[in-house]
Write an enzyme that holds these catalytic residues in place. Structure first.
Site, PDB file in Angstrom:
ATOM      1  N   ASP A  10       0.957  -1.417   0.121  1.00 56.60           N
ATOM      2  CA  ASP A  10       0.139  -0.134  -0.033  1.00 56.60           C
ATOM      3  C   ASP A  10       1.291   1.672   0.180  1.00 56.60           C
ATOM      4  O   ASP A  10       2.020   1.202   0.398  1.00 56.60           O
ATOM      5  CB  ASP A  10      -0.563  -0.002   1.272  1.00 56.60           C
ATOM      6  CG  ASP A  10      -2.082   1.347   1.393  1.00 56.60           C
ATOM      7  OD1 ASP A  10      -2.076   1.525   0.246  1.00 56.60           O
ATOM      8  OD2 ASP A  10      -1.846   1.906   2.330  1.00 56.60           O
ATOM      9  N   SER A  11       0.271   2.631  -0.164  1.00 56.71           N
ATOM     10  CA  SER A  11       0.605   4.244  -0.308  1.00 56.71           C
ATOM     11  C   SER A  11       0.915   3.895   1.638  1.00 56.71           C
ATOM     12  O   SER A  11       2.273   4.464   1.761  1.00 56.71           O
ATOM     13  CB  SER A  11       0.143   4.420  -1.005  1.00 56.71           C
ATOM     14  OG  SER A  11      -1.179   4.490   0.414  1.00 56.71           O
ATOM     15  N   CYS A  73      -4.294  -1.530  -1.491  1.00 47.25           N
ATOM     16  CA  CYS A  73      -4.535   0.130  -1.936  1.00 47.25           C
ATOM     17  C   CYS A  73      -5.792   0.406  -3.713  1.00 47.25           C
ATOM     18  O   CYS A  73      -4.939   0.053  -4.090  1.00 47.25           O
ATOM     19  CB  CYS A  73      -3.338   0.791  -2.670  1.00 47.25           C
ATOM     20  SG  CYS A  73      -3.070   2.447  -3.465  1.00 47.25           S
ATOM     21  N   GLU A 152      -3.548   8.815   8.602  1.00 51.96           N
ATOM     22  CA  GLU A 152      -1.965   8.595   8.751  1.00 51.96           C
ATOM     23  C   GLU A 152      -1.559   9.517   9.912  1.00 51.96           C
ATOM     24  O   GLU A 152      -1.038   9.664  10.765  1.00 51.96           O
ATOM     25  CB  GLU A 152      -1.264   9.039   7.468  1.00 51.96           C
ATOM     26  CG  GLU A 152      -1.570   8.244   6.388  1.00 51.96           C
ATOM     27  CD  GLU A 152      -0.592   6.776   6.065  1.00 51.96           C
ATOM     28  OE1 GLU A 152       0.617   7.184   6.840  1.00 51.96           O
ATOM     29  OE2 GLU A 152      -1.198   6.101   5.840  1.00 51.96           O
ATOM     30  N   CYS A 186     -11.062   2.364  -0.090  1.00 49.50           N
ATOM     31  CA  CYS A 186      -9.873   2.604   0.166  1.00 49.50           C
ATOM     32  C   CYS A 186      -9.488   2.549   1.047  1.00 49.50           C
ATOM     33  O   CYS A 186     -10.236   1.934   2.568  1.00 49.50           O
ATOM     34  CB  CYS A 186      -9.598   4.864   0.372  1.00 49.50           C
ATOM     35  SG  CYS A 186      -8.051   4.843   1.089  1.00 49.50           S
ATOM     36  N   HIS A 188      -7.739   3.293   3.496  1.00 53.33           N
ATOM     37  CA  HIS A 188      -6.663   3.749   5.359  1.00 53.33           C
ATOM     38  C   HIS A 188      -8.708   3.698   6.008  1.00 53.33           C
ATOM     39  O   HIS A 188      -8.979   3.773   6.880  1.00 53.33           O
ATOM     40  CB  HIS A 188      -6.882   5.449   4.853  1.00 53.33           C
ATOM     41  CG  HIS A 188      -5.553   5.256   4.438  1.00 53.33           C
ATOM     42  ND1 HIS A 188      -5.165   4.973   3.577  1.00 53.33           N
ATOM     43  CD2 HIS A 188      -4.447   5.713   5.190  1.00 53.33           C
ATOM     44  CE1 HIS A 188      -3.390   4.875   4.239  1.00 53.33           C
ATOM     45  NE2 HIS A 188      -3.523   5.599   4.716  1.00 53.33           N
TER      46      HIS A 188
HETATM   47  N1  DGL Z   1      -4.768   3.654   0.527  1.00 55.46           N
HETATM   48  C1  DGL Z   1      -4.375   3.766  -0.349  1.00 55.46           C
HETATM   49  C2  DGL Z   1      -5.966   3.545  -1.161  1.00 55.46           C
HETATM   50  O1  DGL Z   1      -6.510   2.416  -0.894  1.00 55.46           O
HETATM   51  C3  DGL Z   1      -4.161   4.773  -0.798  1.00 55.46           C
HETATM   52  C4  DGL Z   1      -4.549   5.786  -0.042  1.00 55.46           C
HETATM   53  C5  DGL Z   1      -3.489   6.889  -0.238  1.00 55.46           C
HETATM   54  O2  DGL Z   1      -2.716   6.902   0.197  1.00 55.46           O
HETATM   55  O3  DGL Z   1      -3.827   8.538  -0.839  1.00 55.46           O
HETATM   56  O4  DGL Z   1      -6.300   4.026  -2.139  1.00 55.46           O
END
Ligand code: DGL
Length: 271
Positions: A10-11, A73, A152, A186, A188
């Site tokens: 993931d990012s 991600c 984050e 996402c 997150h």
């Molecule tokens: N967690 C990631 C996603 O599912 C990336 C979010 C990001 O880095 O902007 O899109």
């Protein structure tokens, strides 16, 4: 039976919500996790940049003895899945299709919402997947670019006035549209489940993309008779920025102590 590891990337930290689900569903598996914390967020970047980053992330993971990769991600899954699948020696699971299947099965009204990063929404990948499954569904997609940086920063708990205010403002059009199912597009966003659930109300089903991708990966390995059968698997964490920053928040995403070492890698050398 196959003892090799599952690679996940993931990012940043968000993909750990998928790791949590992978561990729940397949506790015997060894997992290698890479979080590109030096370059998070991915969600506002161009497709070209995303593809470059994703290829580097995959190249790093391909140094391990893997049997599958989960792109934890939404942004990379929505923008780069085809290329990564074509270029990978092992099966690659993204988050879009498994989540769309779940949402299409869950909706009663046929009105479905999607929230994700700008690059995910801009790709149109979720809408295309919905259309392929059921062209009659009404899909309302919304970018929520402030969610990732706030998560984050650990600003994700109910009662936090910043996240509550942002969530109310972002989600108002979806409430007005009367969706009964909302894809948290996402990885997150599961951290915001309570906040989002509070705004949308108890009658709206929330779909966690990481959980759906974990289920799809399990089904894939089971179909190939490639699950591991050791008593307990392990997770190794790699990050492109300082390990202490990763450790500080990892347990919030994992729902357990990060456990095991977190190692910093120079992702730029995988160019
Ligand atoms: N967690 C990631 C996603 O599912 C990336 C979010 C990001 O880095 O902007 O899109």
């Amino acid at each position: 039976m196959n003892p090799r590891s599952i690679g996940v990337f993931d990012s940043g930290l968000g993909g750990l919500t998928a790791v949590r689900q992978l561990r729940r569903l397949m506790p015997s598996e060894n997992i290698i996790y890479f979080g590109d914390t030096a370059r998070v967020p991915y969600g506002n970047r161009s497709r070209e940049t995303l593809l470059q980053y994703a290829r580097q992330d995959m190249r790093f993971l391909s140094g391990f003895d893997l049997k599958a990769v989960v792109i934890a991600c939404g942004t990379i899954s929505a923008n780069c899945l085809e290329e990564l699948r074509r270029e990978s020696a092992v099966p690659v699971t993204g988050v879009v299709e498994p989540a769309v299947e779940r949402a299409a099965a869950a909706t009663r009204s046929g009105k479905v919402g999607l929230i994700a990063t700008r690059a995910s929404v801009g790709s149109g990948a979720y809408e295309r997947a919905f259309r392929r499954l059921d062209p009659a569904l009404e899909v309302r997609a919304l970018a929520c670019p402030l969610f990732v940086p706030l998560v984050e920063e650990g600003r994700c708990r109910p009662g936090d006035v910043v996240i509550e205010t942002v969530a109310r403002e972002y989600l108002a059009p979806l409430r007005e549209a009367g969706v009964d199912t909302l894809v948290l597009g996402c990885t997150h966003y599961p951290l915001l489940q309570e906040v989002i659930g509070g705004v949308m109300g108890p009658d709206v089903a929330l779909v966690d993309v990481g959980a759906e991708a974990a289920g799809a990966c399990r089904d894939l390995l089971a179909a190939e008779d490639a699950l591991a059968d050791r008593p307990a698997g392990s997770v190794r964490f790699y990050t492109s920025d300082r390990a202490v920053n990763f450790q500080r928040l990892a347990s919030l995403f994992l729902g357990e102590e990060a456990g095991g070492a977190v190692e910093q890698v120079d992702i730029f050398q995988y160019g």
